[in-house]
Write an enzyme that holds these catalytic residues in place. Structure first.
Site, short mmCIF file in Angstrom:
data_model
loop_
_atom_site.label_atom_id
_atom_site.label_comp_id
_atom_site.label_asym_id
_atom_site.label_seq_id
_atom_site.Cartn_x
_atom_site.Cartn_y
_atom_site.Cartn_z
N HIS A 74 19.65 47.13 -36.43
CA HIS A 74 18.49 48.02 -36.39
C HIS A 74 17.68 48.01 -37.69
O HIS A 74 16.48 47.70 -37.67
CB HIS A 74 18.93 49.44 -36.03
CG HIS A 74 17.84 50.46 -36.13
ND1 HIS A 74 16.70 50.42 -35.34
CD2 HIS A 74 17.70 51.54 -36.94
CE1 HIS A 74 15.92 51.44 -35.66
NE2 HIS A 74 16.50 52.13 -36.63
N HIS A 98 16.41 52.75 -44.56
CA HIS A 98 15.88 54.02 -44.04
C HIS A 98 16.92 54.91 -43.36
O HIS A 98 16.72 56.12 -43.24
CB HIS A 98 14.72 53.75 -43.07
CG HIS A 98 15.12 53.26 -41.72
ND1 HIS A 98 15.39 51.93 -41.47
CD2 HIS A 98 15.32 53.90 -40.54
CE1 HIS A 98 15.71 51.78 -40.20
NE2 HIS A 98 15.69 52.95 -39.62
N GLU A 102 20.94 59.18 -43.73
CA GLU A 102 21.16 59.95 -42.50
C GLU A 102 22.49 59.60 -41.82
O GLU A 102 23.15 60.48 -41.26
CB GLU A 102 20.00 59.70 -41.54
CG GLU A 102 19.96 60.63 -40.36
CD GLU A 102 18.68 60.45 -39.56
OE1 GLU A 102 18.76 60.52 -38.33
OE2 GLU A 102 17.62 60.21 -40.17
N ASP A 103 22.90 58.34 -41.89
CA ASP A 103 24.04 57.89 -41.09
C ASP A 103 25.26 57.45 -41.90
O ASP A 103 26.24 56.98 -41.33
CB ASP A 103 23.60 56.72 -40.18
CG ASP A 103 22.61 57.17 -39.13
OD1 ASP A 103 22.64 58.35 -38.76
OD2 ASP A 103 21.79 56.35 -38.71
N ASP A 165 10.55 52.11 -37.11
CA ASP A 165 11.87 52.61 -36.71
C ASP A 165 11.86 53.04 -35.24
O ASP A 165 12.73 52.66 -34.44
CB ASP A 165 12.24 53.78 -37.62
CG ASP A 165 13.49 54.52 -37.17
OD1 ASP A 165 14.47 53.85 -36.79
OD2 ASP A 165 13.49 55.76 -37.21
N ASP A 285 -10.91 47.36 -11.75
CA ASP A 285 -11.24 46.88 -13.09
C ASP A 285 -10.00 46.84 -13.98
O ASP A 285 -9.87 47.58 -14.93
CB ASP A 285 -12.34 47.74 -13.73
CG ASP A 285 -11.96 49.21 -13.80
OD1 ASP A 285 -11.13 49.64 -12.99
OD2 ASP A 285 -12.50 49.93 -14.67
#
Length: 750
Positions: A74, A98, A102-103, A165, A285
């Site tokens: 990722h 990034h 957080e992880d 992301d 269209d």
């Protein structure tokens, strides 16, 4: 030792790349990203990118995505997207990093220690709020967006990384359970797609739209895809025929131009079907052409050629070159009809306009790198709207208010109007003259009594149209009216009117609350002005999250705090005055404290709670409480359209949630739009019977367009039950749409 483009000193041993264990299923290589970056920046080195890659790989080692891929896939794909956007090494490094805060166990301080303050600040801006406990998912979502906007206002690269992301997350959404797919797709369509649009990132915007459409409307997506695939050969032949005609005319006038024909996206076609309420067979269209020229003058020459060959459709011409969109998009748009009955759109722009239309903000890094900062006045248009939102974000006290204001700010359709001095102002398509007044100055808006549009006096609720010249009429002693909230559309006008009205209401509530409290204290010979009494009241205020006596008075006046709650701290409980047990049981029932259905209202344990009849909220769906005067707290579904009206009084909105619901029956109203054919009603009732639904009322009626509307009042157990019912009906052949219906909120005493 080397320096990155932002001056951060980095030390890196290339041998570390070889020390990273071979990861199975890693279908992307660091070398791929490095090659893209060096092609765009030939004189640069890879020290910072290599270091960020190794750091990310080591920290995410052992982590696996729901798809089964190593987690490193990722951040590497995000970094690759940023490299393809021609961004600087700092931004690409943030792409690698990034998610580490957080992880993993990595802190922002550690990022700062290894990569410097600039990268640490950008990573922090992208990182979600995680250390605070929130009362609801919506509250957490709103605070995450607040944090993101604050960081973006300082550096636009934050939101670019966040969009990359989200885009990669959408590309890999198949691995998620269905309910998460829909939630993430809805958030993407409502928030991230419009942000990409406002930043001019047309390519990513369209791709995210298609992906969101696929997960939100799978049946319609499949039908559209199959139809377009069936007609692909005919469409390609039509495109080739039209391109040949244009090339021939361009050669006559010696105009250099590139012609690109395409089939419009599924989402674009679907949006048109919904907007015009037509079926797929009525869409003609779905072809569009883009003509890329060498100069602006050539753009207008090409427009003349197109209109001389084919008949232009009235009202479908837009000159975004003379009047660019707020995101700096520039192009000529026209729709024409050819002799075979095909309607198609032609967009005409220069090469640079096309780059800006596709890439937006990142395109500016092609020709100007200044540490990621956008300095040119034209380029600042991309982020000024974000900065304006940041300035106003403190005015939105409730999470729903902030998210709604954000969605309004992201609204894509725009009208352009002029002040009497010729200044151009842009507004959402449904904005009014009162919105125009507040766009000039808050005091102008607050004292507005009328408006002139093109020299004629008009009501304040008059909708603005392209090209209107608007003059505002004011009077010093005039003040905002509550009914203004029902027709203004811009977040700025809503916030300023609400701010003024709330200030007035708070002052009235303080006055009422003080009178009530003094009167009740006097009955018990308590002197509220005594120092000891005031000290105890302030201690109570602190326990309730209030800061002053005035706050207590206002809370009593609003009905947020009952006199009983305050008196219980000062007056001994009189056994003879206690209410009979029967009354207590009745109160338990109406407040939801007994029985199987329980609603938790933050900070209120002894106040009556009732379900609003306008929306009849169902267990499992997000709800919100509204403090009424004299009738406790009214509980509404957050999906109820009346919530927007209630939010005009933010001090009376309170968080609420379901605690339990077993064995109870609720009601929901559904409106089903179907083809007017025999047997449709039987299909619907059979489907409801198979889902064990008891129908309380059913009514069907034909409409003028060979359709029929079926109104259903059904007994529902909870939100999941309702979802299964709506999905079951929607998948029936001949069903066009299924909607849950809410009634108008008619409580008179608010």
């Amino acid at each position: 030792m080397a320096k990155s483009s932002n001056g951060v000193v980095t030390e890196f041993d290339y041998g570390e790349l070889k020390s990273i264990p071979d990861i199975k299923n890693l279908n992307i290589r660091f070398e791929d990203i490095a090659e893209i970056y060096q092609n765009n920046h030939p004189k640069s080195n890879l020290d910072l990118l290599s270091k960020a890659y190794v750091f990310s790989a080591k920290e995410h080692m052992g982590q696996v995505r729901r798809s089964g891929d190593p987690y490193l896939v990722h951040p590497m794909n995000v970094a690759k997207m940023l490299a393809e956007m021609n961004l600087d090494d700092t931004t690409i490094a943030v792409g690698f990093l990034h998610d580490v805060v957080e992880d993993t166990d990595v802190t922002i301080d550690k990022i700062k220690e290894h990569f410097g303050e600039d990268i640490a600040r950008l990573v922090d801006g992208v990182t979600k709020v995680s250390q605070i406990e929130f009362h609801s998912i919506e509250h957490k979502q709103a605070e995450n967006f607040r944090k993101l906007w604050l960081a973006t206002a300082r550096d636009v690269r934050v939101i670019i990384v966040k969009i990359a992301d989200r885009f990669h997350n959408m590309l890999t959404l198949d691995a998620m359970p269905a309910y998460k797919q829909k939630r993430i797709a809805r958030e993407t369509l409502d928030i991230y797609v419009p942000i990409a649009n406002r930043l001019g990132m047309g390519n990513i915007q369209r791709d995210m739209q298609e992906l969101a459409f696929k997960y939100l409307y799978p049946r319609q997506y499949k039908v559209l895809t199959e139809k377009i695939e069936r007609e692909k050969k005919v469409s390609i032949l039509t495109i080739q025929r039209i391109e040949k005609i244009l090339k021939k005319e361009f050669e006559k006038l010696k105009i250099e131009a590139l012609i690109r024909g395409r089939i419009k996206s599924n989402f674009s076609i679907f949006t048109k079907m919904k907007k015009q309420d037509i079926s797929l067979d009525e869409i003609y269209d779905y072809l569009a052409f883009r003509v890329i020229t060498k100069s602006v003058s050539d753009c207008y020459t090409v427009l003349g050629i197109v209109h001389s060959i084919w008949k232009p459709i009235p009202g479908r011409f837009k000159d975004y070159i003379a009047m660019p969109k707020p995101n700096n998009y520039r192009s000529l748009h026209t729709s024409v009809l050819d002799l075979t009955g095909h309607v198609f759109e032609v967009q005409i722009r220069t090469e640079w306009m096309d780059i800006i239309a596709q890439e937006g903000v990142p395109a500016h890094w092609r020709y100007k790198e200044d540490g990621g900062k956008i300095t040119d006045e034209q380029e600042l248009q991309y982020v000024n709207w974000l900065r304006d939102l940041v300035q106003r974000q403190q005015e939105w006290q409730h999470p729903d208010e902030f998210i709604n204001a954000l969605k309004i700010d992201l609204y894509p359709d725009t009208v352009y109007c002029f002040t009497p001095k010729g200044e151009v102002k842009s507004f959402p398509s449904n904005a009014t003259t009162l919105d125009f007044a507040y766009s000039i100055h808050t005091e102008i808006g607050n004292t507005t009594i009328g408006a002139k549009v093109n020299g004629k006096i008009v009501p304040l609720k008059t909708r603005l149209r392209n090209g209107d010249v608007v003059e505002i009429i004011t009077r010093k002693d005039s003040t905002p009216k509550r009914d203004w909230l029902h027709f203004v559309k811009t977040p700025r006008a809503l916030a300023k009117i609400r701010q003024h009205l709330n200030k007035e209401e708070k002052e009235r509530s303080q006055e009422i609350g003080e009178k009530m409290l003094r009167k009740e204290f006097a009955k018990h010979s308590i002197q509220i002005n005594k120092t000891a009494i005031r000290k105890e009241l302030l201690e109570l205020a602190s326990g309730w999250g209030l800061n002053s006596l005035e706050d207590i008075y206002a809370a009593v006046g609003y009905g947020k705090i009952s006199l009983k709650q305050i008196l219980s701290k000062f007056v001994p409980e009189d056994e003879e005055e206690q209410k009979p047990a029967l009354v207590g049981k009745i109160m338990d029932k109406v407040t939801g404290r007994s029985g199987s259905t329980v609603i938790s209202v933050r900070g209120h344990n002894d106040i009556m709670v009732n379900l609003a009849k306008c929306c009849s909220p169902l267990p499992g769906e997000p709800i919100i409480g509204f403090i009424t005067r004299g009738r406790g707290i009214s509980i509404h579904s957050k999906a109820c359209p009346n919530v927007s009206t209630l939010s005009f009084n933010p001090d009376r909105i309170i968080d609420a949630k379901w605690e339990a619901a077993k064995g109870e029956i609720f009601h929901a109203r559904l409106k089903v739009k179907v083809d007017d054919s025999s047997g449709m009603l039987a299909k619907i009732t059979q489907e409801l019977a198979s889902l064990e639904v008891n129908i309380k009322h059913l009514e069907a009626r034909s409409t003028d367009d060979n359709r029929a509307l079926v109104d259903i009042l059904a007994e529902i157990r909870d939100l999941k039950h309702l979802s299964r019912i709506m999905t079951g009906i929607q998948e029936l052949p001949g069903v066009i749409s299924v909607q849950r219906v809410f009634k108008e909120y008619k409580e008179s005493r608010l």
